[in-house]
Scaffold this active site. Sequence first.
Site, PDB file in Angstrom:
ATOM      1  N   CYS A 345       0.800  -1.367  -0.088  1.00  0.00           N
ATOM      2  CA  CYS A 345       0.195   0.569   0.308  1.00  0.00           C
ATOM      3  C   CYS A 345       0.552   1.104  -0.413  1.00  0.00           C
ATOM      4  O   CYS A 345       0.696   1.856   1.117  1.00  0.00           O
ATOM      5  CB  CYS A 345      -1.088  -0.051   1.399  1.00  0.00           C
ATOM      6  SG  CYS A 345      -1.991  -1.504   1.295  1.00  0.00           S
ATOM      7  N   TYR A 374      21.706  -5.641  -2.879  1.00  0.00           N
ATOM      8  CA  TYR A 374      21.076  -4.926  -2.964  1.00  0.00           C
ATOM      9  C   TYR A 374      19.224  -5.422  -2.962  1.00  0.00           C
ATOM     10  O   TYR A 374      19.171  -4.575  -2.872  1.00  0.00           O
ATOM     11  CB  TYR A 374      21.274  -3.682  -3.092  1.00  0.00           C
ATOM     12  CG  TYR A 374      22.759  -2.771  -2.856  1.00  0.00           C
ATOM     13  CD1 TYR A 374      23.198  -2.706  -1.522  1.00  0.00           C
ATOM     14  CD2 TYR A 374      23.501  -2.842  -4.184  1.00  0.00           C
ATOM     15  CE1 TYR A 374      24.579  -2.913  -1.668  1.00  0.00           C
ATOM     16  CE2 TYR A 374      25.089  -2.865  -3.889  1.00  0.00           C
ATOM     17  CZ  TYR A 374      25.526  -2.251  -2.420  1.00  0.00           C
ATOM     18  OH  TYR A 374      26.835  -2.337  -1.870  1.00  0.00           O
TER      19      TYR A 374
HETATM   20  N1  LLP Z   1      32.769   0.146   0.593  1.00  0.00           N
HETATM   21  C1  LLP Z   1      31.405   0.919   1.653  1.00  0.00           C
HETATM   22  C2  LLP Z   1      32.870   1.040   2.643  1.00  0.00           C
HETATM   23  C3  LLP Z   1      30.608   0.812   1.124  1.00  0.00           C
HETATM   24  O1  LLP Z   1      29.357   1.945   1.748  1.00  0.00           O
HETATM   25  C4  LLP Z   1      29.653   0.724  -0.062  1.00  0.00           C
HETATM   26  C5  LLP Z   1      28.752   0.556  -0.731  1.00  0.00           C
HETATM   27  C6  LLP Z   1      30.936  -0.799  -0.760  1.00  0.00           C
HETATM   28  C7  LLP Z   1      32.186  -1.010  -0.467  1.00  0.00           C
HETATM   29  C8  LLP Z   1      30.694  -1.662  -1.819  1.00  0.00           C
HETATM   30  O2  LLP Z   1      29.683  -0.418  -3.011  1.00  0.00           O
HETATM   31  P1  LLP Z   1      29.382  -1.190  -4.293  1.00  0.00           P
HETATM   32  O3  LLP Z   1      31.335  -2.771  -4.527  1.00  0.00           O
HETATM   33  O4  LLP Z   1      28.138  -2.569  -4.285  1.00  0.00           O
HETATM   34  O5  LLP Z   1      28.925  -0.335  -5.409  1.00  0.00           O
HETATM   35  N2  LLP Z   1      21.914   0.235  -1.619  1.00  0.00           N
HETATM   36  C9  LLP Z   1      22.329   0.888  -2.461  1.00  0.00           C
HETATM   37  C10 LLP Z   1      23.914   1.011  -2.595  1.00  0.00           C
HETATM   38  C11 LLP Z   1      23.989   1.469  -1.871  1.00  0.00           C
HETATM   39  C12 LLP Z   1      26.129   1.153  -1.640  1.00  0.00           C
HETATM   40  C13 LLP Z   1      26.281   1.393  -0.492  1.00  0.00           C
HETATM   41  N3  LLP Z   1      28.020   1.636   0.250  1.00  0.00           N
HETATM   42  C14 LLP Z   1      21.762   0.253  -4.087  1.00  0.00           C
HETATM   43  O6  LLP Z   1      20.903  -0.746  -3.951  1.00  0.00           O
HETATM   44  O7  LLP Z   1      22.360   0.598  -5.442  1.00  0.00           O
END
Ligand code: LLP
Length: 408
Positions: A345, A374
């Site tokens: 909702c 995610y």
């Molecule tokens: N290291 C740190 C300190 C982080 O904060 C993050 C992601 C990563 C590594 C990994 O980043 P990646 O390689 O996955 O881009 N919920 C959001 C993404 C938030 C990411 C937060 N930090 C989404 O669904 O797009």
Amino acid sequence: MNARVGFWQHSAETYCESVSLTRIAEEIGTPVYVYSAAQLERNCRSLTAAFSAYPTLPCFAVKANSNPVLLKRIFEAGFGADVVSGGELRIALAAGARADQIVFSGVGKLESEIQLALQSKILSFHVESAEELDRLAALAQRGATVAPISFRINPNIDPKTDPKITTALYETKFGIPEPEARGLVEKVLRNPYLKLVGLSCHLGSQITDRDVFGEAAARMSQLAQEVMALGAKLSFLDLGGGVGVSYRGEKTIALEDYARTLLGPLRKTGLKLLIEPGRVVAATTGALLTRVIGRKRTPAKQFVIVDAGMNDLLRPALYGAFHRIEPVATREMPPEKVDVVGPICETTDCFAADRELPMLTAGDLVLIRDAGAYGFSMASTYNSRPLPAEVLVDGSSFRIIRASAPLV
Ligand code: LLP
């Protein structure tokens, strides 16, 4: 059937490896996250191969996907872990991560979390403020131990991604501005309860511009040399995660280019490289399988209502993120423009707006792609819905790796 990796079409149906998604939906029910073991292994291997020429430790960002069975495979592939809470630390250790390959980031580490990490003897606390440094030193002293730390630097670099997942600008809460970190080095060197072992940064997520990483690598390498000249015996430089994946066919950074971009400036420092990949490892590994409940028409829109909602996959509702949506069985279906929505909702409970899709009707199975990162990790029980089940496909077999449990 030949061994296949990931999701693919076979005789008018979508398979994950050698298992038909119709079979999974019938046996497990929907909504359900489906993961491909072979895709996960391939993603891990591609990343390791890209950095094979230089001492590199990829620390998987556990927040992207914390299913213990998947984590175990990732750690077995030689990854360490990047954690941001005591919960993630516990899950990583239980899934077989080596403590000395775990880094702990986060702007608000609790005392209990710091104590757990100190006792576990992790590789590094990535410190995000001067105040946190003092808290950490006091806790290490109280525990008669030494905290290995790195400064998480906020380099004030625009990663040119969605502002909601940008973390390296001064407007965001993350990291210590570079000039301030320089001023903290002496203080750390004088404190017997702190050991400065590295420097780290994380620019943001879903980054598709290689130059952004190049700038960060150059700036961080320069800073590391300055910090070492002040007497710090650093052992690594952590350049974070953030490599984007292709959700809608957009151009992304090839892993070989990514490696070349980071390693160019870094080689001069002689330091070990750490990276914190999340999305690039997990996203393509998983998809959310859901079933059409029915259709509904208003004077403005044609809706297709599915049994997954924003509580199962939040990204479209929260960021307006795009995920490919595909019918599992392909038959003659005339194209139409629809909104694919869930039962929650909330008006924002919408997986795709005005998307041209083959005509879907009640009972049809639908696959929401690239949801392995995610996806489940951001799922909630909003509207008192149970969390979706998670299934791992490995060749021609599949098994539940986390069951959906009723709330009452
Ligand atoms: N290291 C740190 C300190 C982080 O904060 C993050 C992601 C990563 C590594 C990994 O980043 P990646 O390689 O996955 O881009 N919920 C959001 C993404 C938030 C990411 C937060 N930090 C989404 O669904 O797009």
